[in-house]
Design an enzyme around this catalytic site. Structure first.
Site, PDB file in Angstrom:
ATOM      1  N   ASP A  47       0.861  -1.140  -0.025  1.00 56.73           N
ATOM      2  CA  ASP A  47      -0.032  -0.045   0.085  1.00 56.73           C
ATOM      3  C   ASP A  47       0.852   1.300   0.086  1.00 56.73           C
ATOM      4  OD1 ASP A  47       0.878  -0.094   2.519  1.00 56.73           O
ATOM      5  OD2 ASP A  47      -0.961   0.259   3.503  1.00 56.73           O
ATOM      6  N   SER A  48       2.287   1.101  -0.160  1.00 58.99           N
ATOM      7  CA  SER A  48       3.023   2.188  -0.325  1.00 58.99           C
ATOM      8  C   SER A  48       2.855   2.614  -1.692  1.00 58.99           C
ATOM      9  CB  SER A  48       4.663   1.708  -0.171  1.00 58.99           C
ATOM     10  OG  SER A  48       4.745   0.482  -1.012  1.00 58.99           O
ATOM     11  N   ASP A  86      -1.271  -5.997  -0.339  1.00 61.90           N
ATOM     12  CA  ASP A  86      -1.321  -5.698   0.799  1.00 61.90           C
ATOM     13  C   ASP A  86      -2.659  -5.003   1.178  1.00 61.90           C
ATOM     14  OD1 ASP A  86       0.133  -4.651   3.053  1.00 61.90           O
ATOM     15  OD2 ASP A  86       1.059  -3.005   2.114  1.00 61.90           O
ATOM     16  N   LYS A 116      -1.266  -9.521   2.863  1.00 59.58           N
ATOM     17  CA  LYS A 116      -0.393  -9.116   4.028  1.00 59.58           C
ATOM     18  C   LYS A 116      -1.243  -7.929   4.660  1.00 59.58           C
ATOM     19  CE  LYS A 116       2.991  -5.621   3.878  1.00 59.58           C
ATOM     20  NZ  LYS A 116       2.507  -4.713   4.782  1.00 59.58           N
ATOM     21  N   GLU A 118      -1.590  -5.460   8.566  1.00 60.95           N
ATOM     22  CA  GLU A 118      -0.441  -4.942   9.528  1.00 60.95           C
ATOM     23  C   GLU A 118      -1.209  -5.163  10.990  1.00 60.95           C
ATOM     24  OE1 GLU A 118       0.340  -0.513   8.921  1.00 60.95           O
ATOM     25  OE2 GLU A 118       1.169  -1.187   7.118  1.00 60.95           O
ATOM     26  N   GLU A 185       9.270  -4.741  10.723  1.00 55.73           N
ATOM     27  CA  GLU A 185       9.743  -3.179   9.999  1.00 55.73           C
ATOM     28  C   GLU A 185      10.323  -2.411  11.234  1.00 55.73           C
ATOM     29  OE1 GLU A 185       7.152  -1.197   7.262  1.00 55.73           O
ATOM     30  OE2 GLU A 185       8.048   0.766   7.551  1.00 55.73           O
TER      31      GLU A 185
HETATM   32  O1  KIV Z   1       3.707  -1.282   1.798  1.00 61.03           O
HETATM   33  C1  KIV Z   1       4.657  -1.588   1.504  1.00 61.03           C
HETATM   34  O2  KIV Z   1       5.377  -1.451   0.575  1.00 61.03           O
HETATM   35  C2  KIV Z   1       4.918  -2.350   2.827  1.00 61.03           C
HETATM   36  C3  KIV Z   1       6.841  -2.766   2.922  1.00 61.03           C
HETATM   37  C4  KIV Z   1       7.273  -1.372   3.013  1.00 61.03           C
HETATM   38  C5  KIV Z   1       6.904  -4.111   3.743  1.00 61.03           C
HETATM   39  O3  KIV Z   1       4.345  -2.728   3.675  1.00 61.03           O
END
Ligand code: KIV
Length: 286
Positions: A47-48, A86, A116, A118, A185
């Site tokens: 989600d970056s 994500d 993924k 968090e 992280e």
């Molecule tokens: O969103 C993302 O790119 C991430 C990575 C930094 C692990 O969660």
């Protein structure tokens, strides 16, 4: 040797054999294809994306539809890597049912191999339910950018014994809940080593030192494509942004001065054919 698609068993095997796992982010077809060709084990549609390709101030505004859109593009570029989608903020926090439904979209609509999400102890039950629904889950602890405000900003986590113990407990509980891997992280290297040793599933570190079972970076950071800020844990292997800027400036100048397109970029017509059109034109005008 013929390349095969990376599976969870391959990743577990690498951990057992002490071989490092590689992971990078991708958000579109082209970048995903490059990364996959190199043989990176795992690709994360992070989600970056919200910050490095969509221009948001944080990852919080990213929506499910935006993530699915990027995951579909990446899927088309990936043949071998293990593909992780994500889950964006609030797509797994409201109810377990909604979390499963959204996780399912990553698998059914975008063809991801895992999702993924968090969080530590507070998401253990959600991880369990999604896993029981048949969807592999990668956990993410330490600095969790979606809730960085609650953690006091983008800072190293687990520096004192109490918070370090909580991270260790979270990691173990997430493994028990069925997580297939875990991103760690921004935590001190020794703590990351301790967590990695205490788990059977692979740990993938970002800003967590070399003792993790693998490493992940945001590809745009590694390539020098994100200018807004560069965290201490990022190694820039190339600075593409100034190179791209220079190329675009040269293009602008060449168009404005008539240097581009040159004869080598231009399609020409036989003189005979051209004269036929000219004759036709003259006839029509009479
Ligand atoms: O969103 C993302 O790119 C991430 C990575 C930094 C692990 O969660």
């Amino acid at each position: 040797m013929e390349r095969k698609k990376v599976t969870i068993q391959d990743l577990m095997g690498k951990k057992k054999e002490g071989k490092k796992i590689t992971m990078l982010t991708a958000y579109d077809f082209a970048m995903a294809s490059f990364i996959d060709q190199v043989g990176i084990d795992m690709i994360l549609v992070g989600d970056s994306a919200g910050m490095v390709v969509l221009g948001y101030e944080s990852t919080v505004p990213v929506t499910m539809d935006e993530m699915i859109h990027h995951c579909k593009a990446v899927r088309r570029g990936v043949r071998y890597a293990f593909l992780v989608g994500d889950m964006p903020f609030m797509s797994y926090n409201i109810s377990r049912e909604e979390a499963i439904r959204n996780a399912g979209r990553f698998m059914k609509e975008a063809g991801c191999d895992a999702v993924k999400l968090e969080g530590g102890l507070e998401v253990v039950e959600t991880v369990k339910r999604i896993t029981l629904a048949g969807i592999p889950v990668m956990a993410h602890i330490g600095l969790t950018p979606q809730t960085a405000g609650q953690l006091g900003g983008f800072r190293v986590q687990g520096k004192d014994a109490v918070s370090a113990q909580r991270l260790l407990d979270s990691a173990q509980a997430l493994e028990e809940a069925g997580a297939c891997s875990i991103v760690i992280e921004c935590i001190p290297d020794k703590l990351a080593g301790l967590i990695s040793q205490s788990l059977k599933i692979p740990t993938i570190g970002i800003g967590a030192g070399p003792a993790c079972d693998g490493q992940v970076l945001v590809t745009n950071d590694l390539l020098g494509l994100f200018e807004r800020f560069t965290p201490k844990f990022v190694k820039q292997y190339i600075k593409l942004f100034p190179m791209i800027k220079e190329a675009v400036e040269i293009y602008k100048n060449e168009v404005e001065t008539g240097k581009f397109p040159g004869p080598e970029h231009t399609f020409v017509m036989e003189a005979d054919e051209l004269s036929k059109i000219m004759v036709n034109k003259i006839h029509k005008e009479k």
